[in-house]
Design a protein around this motif. Structure first.
Motif, PDB file in Angstrom:
ATOM      1  N   ASN A 190       0.748  -1.413   0.055  1.00 54.27           N
ATOM      2  CA  ASN A 190       0.156  -0.501  -0.060  1.00 54.27           C
ATOM      3  C   ASN A 190       0.724   1.331  -0.253  1.00 54.27           C
ATOM      4  OD1 ASN A 190      -2.591  -0.319  -0.058  1.00 54.27           O
ATOM      5  ND2 ASN A 190      -2.167  -1.819   1.568  1.00 54.27           N
ATOM      6  N   THR A 191       1.860   1.140  -0.416  1.00 54.00           N
ATOM      7  CA  THR A 191       2.955   1.951  -1.323  1.00 54.00           C
ATOM      8  C   THR A 191       1.890   3.474  -2.034  1.00 54.00           C
ATOM      9  OG1 THR A 191       3.919   0.841  -2.369  1.00 54.00           O
ATOM     10  CG2 THR A 191       4.660   1.252  -0.381  1.00 54.00           C
ATOM     11  N   TRP A 192       0.872   4.425  -1.417  1.00 53.33           N
ATOM     12  CA  TRP A 192       0.309   4.480  -2.636  1.00 53.33           C
ATOM     13  C   TRP A 192       0.631   6.197  -2.670  1.00 53.33           C
ATOM     14  CZ3 TRP A 192      -1.995   8.271   1.459  1.00 53.33           C
ATOM     15  CH2 TRP A 192      -3.020   7.654   1.517  1.00 53.33           C
ATOM     16  N   ASN A 193       2.062   6.366  -1.629  1.00 52.58           N
ATOM     17  CA  ASN A 193       2.327   8.076  -2.078  1.00 52.58           C
ATOM     18  C   ASN A 193       3.693   7.998  -2.204  1.00 52.58           C
ATOM     19  OD1 ASN A 193       3.114   8.249   0.940  1.00 52.58           O
ATOM     20  ND2 ASN A 193       0.938   8.645   1.075  1.00 52.58           N
ATOM     21  N   ARG A 194       4.770   9.295  -2.246  1.00 55.14           N
ATOM     22  CA  ARG A 194       5.803   8.932  -2.278  1.00 55.14           C
ATOM     23  C   ARG A 194       6.222   9.014  -0.898  1.00 55.14           C
ATOM     24  NH1 ARG A 194       9.096  13.271  -0.707  1.00 55.14           N
ATOM     25  NH2 ARG A 194       7.705  14.681  -0.862  1.00 55.14           N
ATOM     26  N   GLN A 195       5.690   9.427   0.545  1.00 55.33           N
ATOM     27  CA  GLN A 195       6.577   8.769   1.867  1.00 55.33           C
ATOM     28  C   GLN A 195       6.551   7.339   1.752  1.00 55.33           C
ATOM     29  OE1 GLN A 195       3.952  11.284   0.794  1.00 55.33           O
ATOM     30  NE2 GLN A 195       4.991  13.425   1.592  1.00 55.33           N
ATOM     31  N   ARG A 196       5.031   7.315   2.001  1.00 57.24           N
ATOM     32  CA  ARG A 196       5.128   5.908   1.978  1.00 57.24           C
ATOM     33  C   ARG A 196       6.418   4.867   1.451  1.00 57.24           C
ATOM     34  NH1 ARG A 196      -0.359   2.627   3.162  1.00 57.24           N
ATOM     35  NH2 ARG A 196      -1.212   4.245   5.529  1.00 57.24           N
ATOM     36  N   THR A 197       6.489   4.861  -0.125  1.00 58.11           N
ATOM     37  CA  THR A 197       7.368   4.287  -0.446  1.00 58.11           C
ATOM     38  C   THR A 197       8.635   5.077   0.142  1.00 58.11           C
ATOM     39  OG1 THR A 197       6.222   4.456  -2.559  1.00 58.11           O
ATOM     40  CG2 THR A 197       8.195   3.959  -2.828  1.00 58.11           C
ATOM     41  N   ASN A 198       9.278   5.877   0.056  1.00 53.13           N
ATOM     42  CA  ASN A 198      10.910   6.509   1.076  1.00 53.13           C
ATOM     43  C   ASN A 198      10.955   5.549   1.664  1.00 53.13           C
ATOM     44  OD1 ASN A 198      11.514   8.284  -1.261  1.00 53.13           O
ATOM     45  ND2 ASN A 198      10.672  10.207  -0.355  1.00 53.13           N
ATOM     46  N   ILE A 199       9.511   5.439   2.768  1.00 50.56           N
ATOM     47  CA  ILE A 199      10.431   4.704   4.285  1.00 50.56           C
ATOM     48  C   ILE A 199      10.551   3.376   4.044  1.00 50.56           C
ATOM     49  CG2 ILE A 199       8.704   3.256   6.533  1.00 50.56           C
ATOM     50  CD1 ILE A 199       7.489   6.158   6.377  1.00 50.56           C
ATOM     51  N   LEU A 200       9.778   2.373   3.150  1.00 54.36           N
ATOM     52  CA  LEU A 200       9.323   0.970   2.833  1.00 54.36           C
ATOM     53  C   LEU A 200      10.406   1.080   2.073  1.00 54.36           C
ATOM     54  CD1 LEU A 200       8.345  -1.649   2.550  1.00 54.36           C
ATOM     55  CD2 LEU A 200       7.418  -1.408  -0.124  1.00 54.36           C
ATOM     56  N   LYS A 201      12.067   2.051   0.916  1.00 59.43           N
ATOM     57  CA  LYS A 201      13.044   1.690   0.822  1.00 59.43           C
ATOM     58  C   LYS A 201      14.232   1.469   1.487  1.00 59.43           C
ATOM     59  CE  LYS A 201      11.191   2.270  -4.333  1.00 59.43           C
ATOM     60  NZ  LYS A 201      11.745   3.024  -5.627  1.00 59.43           N
ATOM     61  N   HIS A 202      13.638   3.055   2.741  1.00 61.77           N
ATOM     62  CA  HIS A 202      14.472   2.999   3.251  1.00 61.77           C
ATOM     63  C   HIS A 202      14.729   1.891   4.604  1.00 61.77           C
ATOM     64  CE1 HIS A 202      17.379   5.095   6.324  1.00 61.77           C
ATOM     65  NE2 HIS A 202      16.573   4.510   7.358  1.00 61.77           N
ATOM     66  N   PHE A 203      13.692   1.189   4.957  1.00 58.62           N
ATOM     67  CA  PHE A 203      13.620   0.053   5.942  1.00 58.62           C
ATOM     68  C   PHE A 203      14.504  -1.218   5.025  1.00 58.62           C
ATOM     69  CE2 PHE A 203      11.476  -3.806   7.247  1.00 58.62           C
ATOM     70  CZ  PHE A 203      11.404  -3.597   8.405  1.00 58.62           C
TER      71      PHE A 203
END
Length: 260
Positions: A190-203
């Motif tokens: 559910n990475t439907w925005n830039r902030q969620r996508t960035n958190i997941l990729k950093h994690f």
């Protein structure tokens, strides 16, 4: 009559360890992934199956699992037709239900052709609609005495801010850090925005994982961002594709790894 030589196990918010065979009904199912993985590769499918609500999901799933070792489903319900599929494919199933009602359960489900030696389910409650999302961690023995960790996730969707979304990821972190073998981390993030996508990729990057990319990327897009992902560690990526279908609101992902 079809012989019921499958095993279906459901559990909520706890971990279990298995040692050897679980019941007499599954005595022809292996406890070690096949040695052919060395030459043929490890093949997986990850798919949000949309609670099996659309037409033709059964026939699509039957085609998808040909030669696959692991099938990671999200929003899966153990309906009679899905049980029929499990029986026909001679599979072992672990499910971490998110929604538990008298008539059905729904959540992430990992199907395998060999026993898991460890299972752990985690749930996080949606802050707005108050319905949980689940994560299932399973570990499998490989022929080379290493253990493969599979993390199947359906991530928080509706929330103000990022705190609960981040918490769901970080609750998994301790399991990843303890595991020394190969890892596959996949599902509907559910990475439907830039902030969620960035958190997941950093994690995932901080834990030494790489992301699977696709030459032809037809993953489900919400607000311009793909929401389904596959990450991996201590494996070699051989092939990956997204398969278009109308049998769910998500397109399934097929990936092949080398375990050498």
């Amino acid at each position: 009559m079809v012989k019921k030589n499958y095993f279906l196990r459901k559990f909520i918010d706890h971990a279990i360890k298995t040692n050897g065979f679980i019941s007499r009904s599954d005595n022809n199912l292996p406890i070690i992934m096949p040695q052919s993985l060395e030459s043929e590769g490890l093949r997986i499918i990850s798919w949000n199956i949309y609670k099996q609500q659309r037409q033709n999901w059964f026939s699509v799933l039957n085609k998808l699992v040909i030669d696959k070792h692991l099938i990671l489903l999200q929003e899966a319900q153990p309906s009679p037709q899905l049980i029929k599929f499990i029986i026909s494919q001679n599979l072992i199933v672990d499910q971490a239900p998110a929604i538990v009602l008298p008539q059905y359960t729904s959540g992430v489900m990992t199907l395998s052709r060999s026993h898991s030696i460890y299972c752990c389910s985690l749930r996080e409650q949606e802050p707005l609609i108050r319905l949980p999302k689940s994560t299932l961690i399973t570990v499998y023995s490989l022929y080379n005495r290493r253990n493969l960790m599979i993390i199947n996730i359906h991530a928080i969707n509706f929330s103000f801010g990022l705190n609960i979304y981040s918490r769901q990821l970080h609750n998994i972190e301790k399991y990843i850090k303890r595991h020394e073998g190969p890892i596959i981390f996949a599902g509907d993030f559910n990475t439907w925005n830039r902030q969620r996508t960035n958190i997941l990729k950093h994690f995932t990057f901080s834990l030494g994982m790489k992301e699977v990319n696709f030459d032809i990327d037809v993953r489900t897009i919400i607000f311009g961002y793909p929401i389904d992902h596959v990450f991996y560690r201590n494996l070699i990526l051989l092939d990956a594709e997204v398969i278009k279908t109308k049998s769910s609101d998500h397109n399934p992902i097929s990936v092949k790894f080398s375990v050498k």
